[in-house]
Every structure is written in structure tokens, then in C-alpha cells.
Design a protein around this motif. Structure first.
Motif, PDB file in Angstrom:
ATOM      1  N   LEU A 228     -15.235   1.047 -64.634  1.00  0.00           N
ATOM      2  CA  LEU A 228     -15.161   0.891 -63.226  1.00  0.00           C
ATOM      3  C   LEU A 228     -16.681   0.327 -62.545  1.00  0.00           C
ATOM      4  O   LEU A 228     -16.813   0.337 -61.697  1.00  0.00           O
ATOM      5  N   CYS A 229     -17.522   0.371 -63.565  1.00  0.00           N
ATOM      6  CA  CYS A 229     -18.844  -0.061 -63.218  1.00  0.00           C
ATOM      7  C   CYS A 229     -19.045  -1.456 -63.283  1.00  0.00           C
ATOM      8  O   CYS A 229     -19.893  -2.175 -62.504  1.00  0.00           O
ATOM      9  N   LEU A 230     -18.092  -2.075 -63.659  1.00  0.00           N
ATOM     10  CA  LEU A 230     -18.183  -3.583 -64.051  1.00  0.00           C
ATOM     11  C   LEU A 230     -18.218  -4.547 -62.802  1.00  0.00           C
ATOM     12  O   LEU A 230     -19.000  -5.379 -62.595  1.00  0.00           O
ATOM     13  N   PRO A 231     -17.386  -4.002 -61.582  1.00  0.00           N
ATOM     14  CA  PRO A 231     -17.427  -5.139 -60.596  1.00  0.00           C
ATOM     15  C   PRO A 231     -18.687  -5.412 -59.895  1.00  0.00           C
ATOM     16  O   PRO A 231     -18.899  -6.162 -59.410  1.00  0.00           O
ATOM     17  N   VAL A 232     -19.574  -4.080 -59.883  1.00  0.00           N
ATOM     18  CA  VAL A 232     -20.951  -4.149 -59.293  1.00  0.00           C
ATOM     19  C   VAL A 232     -21.717  -5.509 -59.896  1.00  0.00           C
ATOM     20  O   VAL A 232     -22.728  -5.808 -59.385  1.00  0.00           O
ATOM     21  N   LEU A 233     -21.270  -5.807 -61.309  1.00  0.00           N
ATOM     22  CA  LEU A 233     -22.226  -6.614 -62.032  1.00  0.00           C
ATOM     23  C   LEU A 233     -22.250  -7.888 -61.431  1.00  0.00           C
ATOM     24  O   LEU A 233     -23.277  -8.883 -61.370  1.00  0.00           O
ATOM     25  N   ALA A 234     -21.129  -8.290 -60.584  1.00  0.00           N
ATOM     26  CA  ALA A 234     -21.006  -9.797 -59.845  1.00  0.00           C
ATOM     27  C   ALA A 234     -22.020  -9.756 -58.878  1.00  0.00           C
ATOM     28  O   ALA A 234     -22.902 -10.945 -58.969  1.00  0.00           O
ATOM     29  N   PRO A 235     -22.086  -8.928 -58.011  1.00  0.00           N
ATOM     30  CA  PRO A 235     -23.014  -9.314 -56.554  1.00  0.00           C
ATOM     31  C   PRO A 235     -24.360  -9.048 -57.208  1.00  0.00           C
ATOM     32  O   PRO A 235     -25.400  -9.658 -56.688  1.00  0.00           O
ATOM     33  N   ALA A 236     -24.689  -8.100 -58.271  1.00  0.00           N
ATOM     34  CA  ALA A 236     -25.830  -8.034 -58.867  1.00  0.00           C
ATOM     35  C   ALA A 236     -26.522  -9.088 -59.345  1.00  0.00           C
ATOM     36  O   ALA A 236     -27.682  -9.512 -59.340  1.00  0.00           O
ATOM     37  N   ALA A 237     -25.665  -9.829 -60.275  1.00  0.00           N
ATOM     38  CA  ALA A 237     -26.125 -11.156 -60.956  1.00  0.00           C
ATOM     39  C   ALA A 237     -26.406 -11.970 -59.899  1.00  0.00           C
ATOM     40  O   ALA A 237     -27.371 -12.810 -60.097  1.00  0.00           O
ATOM     41  N   TYR A 238     -25.614 -12.199 -58.803  1.00  0.00           N
ATOM     42  CA  TYR A 238     -25.882 -13.010 -57.648  1.00  0.00           C
ATOM     43  C   TYR A 238     -27.220 -12.824 -57.161  1.00  0.00           C
ATOM     44  O   TYR A 238     -28.180 -13.643 -56.716  1.00  0.00           O
TER      45      TYR A 238
END
Length: 406
Positions: free
Chosen positions: A248-258
Motif C-alpha cells: 500500500l506504500c507503492l502508490p506514493v512512489l508515482a508523485p514522489a518520482a515526478y
């Protein structure tokens, strides 16, 4: 559209006819069943309707005015407003030839997350026309979204008719034109709604991956992630369930990478937020300040009438959202309530309201609630079609002619 006829009066003797209920978990099969095919048929019919409207707009409102002898191109009505930002990002990237926020006349394109432009660039490889590629993405994504929405509704309301009614309310909603445009709404729903289905099946890895992709399309994906986390906490039953928690921590990686990408090129970790503030007045204001500023724009004759009408729609959409939130809290649908509350907070704390009517498309609990209400009060569906359907056409024409439509 297949509309079931009202039941015939029962005879004086004999038991009442049984009500056909939906199966307990209709989303467990991936192959479309009869109800799914009815939903897809409804979806195709409404696509024919909206594209017919767009075709009429080409002839009635050509770009050259009343003296034009030829209509605009097939896709010209769809090339409006935010589409230009997605197109420029897909064509040239975020900072072409060293331009950026430091450049005079900068278009603040970094305010838009990369998910949709990346999909647009990928589809453009096989569909050379950019607007056609955007329309194809929304068409296919919309089909996936309505199938998932119908399955959620049938499971939640336990009624076979619930899926079709929910989808009908969504597809005839006043701002449904954005589901057909080259915008992010259809693609987001095509990822978010299957993610919700996966979570309801307690398939947390699939839910997390889909939410990760949704978070690359719209920041609303983070609100979906919060709802998934709460759903997980409320439904986890044993140690095996809790082993899936890291997913459930995975989704935050998308905006973090951006954010990291933007920092590497601008030196600003919050470049996305600052672009929103420069271009769309999305700096923080209290909810009552945002309401007052929107009210002034809507009713105090400080804006052109077309814009003022849309700000009136913003106010109505906010009231609908608050009513939905109250309903979800009363029903103790806590994950859906959290998702709705975070969305309302994000949209309701800018200088004034912007794009709340479009965001109603993403509030799937709203369309399910309307479907459930209509099952208890059959006249609601007729009233909705007769009253809201024309409003949907009006907003579609507004958008397709290049006027501001939220």
C-alpha cells in the motif's frame, strides 16, 4: 439502451415474483457477462450521441464564424483547453530547449502529471493523429471504467439492475463530455475503479499497482491510496493479510518520482504545486474564503456571464460533494468518505473553486447512491434523464465550442 419494462400487476392469487439479485461477487470473473454487455451497449450508444453532438458543432460553430464554407476538422471540437498542455508535454516534454518557469510566458505545464501524456505518446506510435490518439485512450479507458463501476454497484446494492443504472447516471451526468475528451478523467477511472474492485477482493498487490498508475495520472490517486489504506485496516483479519501492507506504500512512489524529476530540472521539490498556484490560483485559502471568492465570481457580476455560470456550477458541485460526504458518514462507508473528504478539501481550499464539477465524475459513491435511490423511487431515473440529460448536452456544446466548461 435496454430499459426494462415495469412489472405487470400481480394476479390476485399466488406468491409475488422473485426479484433477481446480482451474484455476491460479480467482479470475480474477468469475462463480460450479460449484464456487462448491456453496460457496454449503453456506453457505445452514449459515445455515438456525444460524437454526433461534436459533429454538429463542427458545422454549426465553425472556427471561421458564420461565413465559413467548410466545417472544422473531425477532431477540432475536442482540441480545447487542457488538451493543449497534454499535447505539448507528449510532443516536446516538460522543459523543451531549456525553457521552464524562468521563461517569460511559460505555460506552467509541469502542473500536469505525466501519466496521460505518456499514454498519449505511446498510442501516437500507432495512431499518427494526436487528437485521435487522445480520443482512443478515453474511449477504451471509459469502457473499462464503466464495466468496473457496474460491478462495484451490483456487488454493493445486490441488485442486477444496479450496474446499468449507475452507469447511466454517470454517462448522462452534466460534465460527462470530459469522459470522451482527451482528458484524464476516463483514464483515471479505468485504473482507480479496478483498483477498488481488487481491494474489495483483498488482492492488495493488484490494488496497489493500479493505484500507483492512477497516481501518475491525477493527484486524486493519493486520495484513493488513503481510502485503500483505511479499507485495509478495517478488513485485515490475520497475519497473512498484514503481510500485504507494504504494497500500500507503492502508490506514493508515482508523485514522489515526478517531484524528483521536477527538482532535478528546476531545483524546486514543489514545482508541481507552484505551477498550480501560478496558473490556476491554487494557493491555500480557508474553505470559507474559497466559498466567498467563488460566490462573488458567480453572482456579483465581476466576471463574463459564461464564466459566472460555471462558477455557479462549481458551488452546486461543492454542495453535492458535501451532501455525499454526509451520506457516506451516516452509512459508515469510511473509506469512501475519506476519499471524498480529501477530494473536497483539495478542491475547496484554493482561492476559488476550479474543476469541481469535472471531479464529480470521479466520485463513484455518488453514482451508486443515485442508482440505489432510483431503485427505491423509480421516478428518479425518469426525472434524471429528462432534466440532467439536456444539461449534459448544453455543457458538451459549451466545451466543444471552446468556451469554459469547468
Amino acid at each position: 439502451m435496454s430499459v426494462s419494462a415495469p412489472p405487470r400487476p400481480l394476479a390476485a392469487t399466488g406468491p409475488p415474483a422473485p426479484v433477481r439479485r446480482a451474484p455476491k461477487a460479480p467482479y470475480r470473473r474477468w469475462r463480460p457477462g450479460p449484464d456487462d454487455r448491456e453496460v457496454l451497449w449503453l456506453y457505445v450508444l452514449t459515445r455515438v450521441g456525444i460524437w454526433t453532438t461534436a459533429g454538429a458543432v463542427r458545422w454549426l460553430f465553425p472556427a471561421d464564424g458564420n461565413r465559413a464554407l467548410r466545417p472544422g476538422s473531425l477532431f477540432s471540437p475536442w482540441e480545447q483547453w487542457d488538451w493543449s498542455h497534454y499535447l505539448h508535454i507528449a510532443q516536446d516534454g516538460y522543459f523543451p530547449a531549456g525553457t521552464g518557469p524562468w521563461t517569460a510566458g511559460w505555460d506552467n505545464r509541469e502542473a500536469f502529471l505525466p501519466g496521460f501524456p505518456l499514454a498519449l505518446r505511446a498510442v501516437h506510435v500507432v495512431v499518427p493523429h494526436w487528437a485521435a490518439a487522445g480520443a482512443l485512450i478515453s474511449f477504451l479507458a471509459g469502457g473499462v471504467a464503466v464495466l468496473a463501476l457496474a460491478r462495484i454497484a451490483r456487488h454493493q446494492l445486490r441488485h442486477a439492475e444496479a450496474g446499468r443504472r449507475t452507469v447511466l447516471f454517470l454517462l448522462l451526468s452534466p460534465f460527462a463530455v470530459f469522459l470522451a475528451a482527451g482528458y484524464t478523467e476516463a483514464l483515471f477511472l479505468a485504473l482507480a475503479l479496478p483498483a477498488w474492485l481488487a481491494a474489495r477482493r483483498r488482492n492488495w498487490p493488484a490494488a496497489a499497482v493500479l493505484t500507483f498508475l492512477a497516481s501518475s495520472v491525477r493527484v486524486t490517486g493519493l486520495f484513493l491510496m488513503a481510502a485503500l489504506v483505511l479499507l485495509f485496516v478495517l478488513t485485515a483479519r490475520n497475519r497473512r493479510d498484514w503481510r500485504a501492507a507494504p504494497w500500500l506504500c507503492l502508490p506514493v512512489l508515482a508523485p514522489a518520482a515526478y517531484s524528483w524529476f521536477l527538482y532535478a530540472r528546476t531545483g524546486d521539490w514543489m514545482a508541481w504545486k507552484h505551477a498550480q498556484e501560478r496558473g490556476w490560483y491554487r494557493d491555500f485559502h480557508t474553505p470559507w474564503e474559497a466559498w466567498a471568492n467563488t460566490w462573488n465570481a458567480a453572482f456579483h457580476h465581476t466576471q463574463p456571464t459564461g464564466y459566472a455560470l460555471m462558477w455557479q456550477a462549481e458551488l452546486v458541485a461543492m454542495l453535492v460533494g458535501v451532501a455525499l460526504l454526509v451520506l457516506l458518514v451516516r452509512r459508515r462507508q469510511w473509506p469512501e468518505a475519506l476519499y471524498t473528504a480529501l477530494t473536497l478539501w483539495a478542491l475547496g481550499t484554493s482561492y476559488w473553486y476550479t474543476s469541481i464539477p469535472r471531479s464529480t465524475l470521479l466520485w463513484w459513491p455518488l453514482w451508486i447512491a443515485l442508482a440505489g435511490w432510483s431503485l427505491r423511487r423509480p421516478r428518479l431515473r425518469t426525472a434524471y434523464v429528462c432534466v440532467v440529460g439536456p444539461l449534459s448536452t448544453l455543457v458538451a456544446v459549451t466545451f466543444l465550442t471552446g468556451r469554459w466548461a469547468g
